[in-house]
Enzyme design. Sequence first.
Site, PDB file in Angstrom:
ATOM      1  N   HIS A  63      -8.300  -0.953  10.884  1.00  0.00           N
ATOM      2  CA  HIS A  63      -7.833  -1.991   9.954  1.00  0.00           C
ATOM      3  C   HIS A  63      -6.867  -2.899  10.679  1.00  0.00           C
ATOM      4  CE1 HIS A  63      -5.439   1.682   9.540  1.00  0.00           C
ATOM      5  NE2 HIS A  63      -4.378   0.920   9.318  1.00  0.00           N
TER       6      HIS A  63
ATOM      7  N   HIS B  30      -3.727  -5.256   9.874  1.00  0.00           N
ATOM      8  CA  HIS B  30      -2.735  -5.677   8.880  1.00  0.00           C
ATOM      9  C   HIS B  30      -2.498  -7.174   9.085  1.00  0.00           C
ATOM     10  CE1 HIS B  30      -0.946  -1.515   8.109  1.00  0.00           C
ATOM     11  NE2 HIS B  30      -1.549  -1.311   9.266  1.00  0.00           N
TER      12      HIS B  30
ATOM     13  N   ASN C  22      -2.809  -0.645  14.370  1.00  0.00           N
ATOM     14  CA  ASN C  22      -2.290   0.575  14.974  1.00  0.00           C
ATOM     15  C   ASN C  22      -3.442   1.424  15.494  1.00  0.00           C
ATOM     16  OD1 ASN C  22       0.513   0.167  14.490  1.00  0.00           O
ATOM     17  ND2 ASN C  22       0.180   0.624  12.327  1.00  0.00           N
TER      18      ASN C  22
ATOM     19  N   GLU D 137      -2.022   5.749  10.414  1.00  0.00           N
ATOM     20  CA  GLU D 137      -2.056   6.713   9.310  1.00  0.00           C
ATOM     21  C   GLU D 137      -3.494   6.921   8.821  1.00  0.00           C
ATOM     22  OE1 GLU D 137       0.507   5.389   6.053  1.00  0.00           O
ATOM     23  OE2 GLU D 137      -0.996   6.088   4.631  1.00  0.00           O
TER      24      GLU D 137
ATOM     25  N   ASP E 153      -2.507  -4.234   0.759  1.00  0.00           N
ATOM     26  CA  ASP E 153      -1.917  -2.942   1.102  1.00  0.00           C
ATOM     27  C   ASP E 153      -1.186  -2.381  -0.127  1.00  0.00           C
ATOM     28  OD1 ASP E 153      -1.030  -1.537   4.059  1.00  0.00           O
ATOM     29  OD2 ASP E 153       0.086  -0.933   2.266  1.00  0.00           O
TER      30      ASP E 153
HETATM   31  P1  AMP Z   1      -1.635   2.408   9.456  1.00  0.00           P
HETATM   32  O1  AMP Z   1      -0.323   3.116   9.594  1.00  0.00           O
HETATM   33  O2  AMP Z   1      -1.794   1.250  10.403  1.00  0.00           O
HETATM   34  O3  AMP Z   1      -2.813   3.377   9.519  1.00  0.00           O
HETATM   35  O4  AMP Z   1      -1.634   1.739   8.032  1.00  0.00           O
HETATM   36  C1  AMP Z   1      -2.242   2.294   6.910  1.00  0.00           C
HETATM   37  C2  AMP Z   1      -1.900   1.413   5.741  1.00  0.00           C
HETATM   38  O5  AMP Z   1      -2.762   1.735   4.684  1.00  0.00           O
HETATM   39  C3  AMP Z   1      -0.462   1.566   5.229  1.00  0.00           C
HETATM   40  O6  AMP Z   1       0.209   0.312   5.296  1.00  0.00           O
HETATM   41  C4  AMP Z   1      -0.661   2.050   3.792  1.00  0.00           C
HETATM   42  O7  AMP Z   1       0.290   1.518   2.908  1.00  0.00           O
HETATM   43  C5  AMP Z   1      -2.064   1.567   3.484  1.00  0.00           C
HETATM   44  N1  AMP Z   1      -2.771   2.313   2.449  1.00  0.00           N
HETATM   45  C6  AMP Z   1      -2.896   3.663   2.348  1.00  0.00           C
HETATM   46  N2  AMP Z   1      -3.648   3.979   1.280  1.00  0.00           N
HETATM   47  C7  AMP Z   1      -4.003   2.797   0.704  1.00  0.00           C
HETATM   48  C8  AMP Z   1      -4.785   2.451  -0.441  1.00  0.00           C
HETATM   49  N3  AMP Z   1      -5.349   3.378  -1.224  1.00  0.00           N
HETATM   50  N4  AMP Z   1      -4.946   1.149  -0.743  1.00  0.00           N
HETATM   51  C9  AMP Z   1      -4.375   0.196   0.034  1.00  0.00           C
HETATM   52  N5  AMP Z   1      -3.633   0.451   1.122  1.00  0.00           N
HETATM   53  C10 AMP Z   1      -3.445   1.747   1.448  1.00  0.00           C
END
Ligand code: AMP
Length: 120
Positions: free
Chosen positions: A104, A106, A91, A99, A33
């Site tokens: 995905h 985590h 999520n 987001e 991440d």
């Molecule tokens: P979520 O809120 O579950 O959708 O988590 C999205 C995650 O993607 C967050 O923890 C971000 O820090 C991560 N993220 C966003 N852009 C990138 C990227 N380019 N490379 C790695 N992680 C990312």
Amino acid sequence: MAYDPNNVFAKILRGEIPCRKVHEDDHVLAFHDIRPQAPTHVLVIPKGAYVSWDDFSANASDVEIAAWVRAVGRIARDVGVGDSGYRVIANVGPDSLQEVPHLHAHILGGRPLGALLDRD
Ligand code: AMP
């Protein structure tokens, strides 16, 4: 919700933006991440175009589902949190504050993680 092919993880899968890769196979990509929230914070994504767990669980093949679930466990062991423990979070949708609209998991670990949810 329709899949957005311009989401950031789709771009990573196409090699349009870089990632710190942890694992790749025919069905799964895993990478660190970019804003880690624990000493270990790895994201595990299916290569297929699935918005979320809701989409994936309804529409992915059994092969894709098995590959992703097995990969999460294997990657957690490979990055060293298999014995100390870890949390897997996916999520889904607005209330979860998802987001990135590509499924995905985590994997969070490397320290005691505290309560599952903040109370508000
Ligand atoms: P979520 O809120 O579950 O959708 O988590 C999205 C995650 O993607 C967050 O923890 C971000 O820090 C991560 N993220 C966003 N852009 C990138 C990227 N380019 N490379 C790695 N992680 C990312």
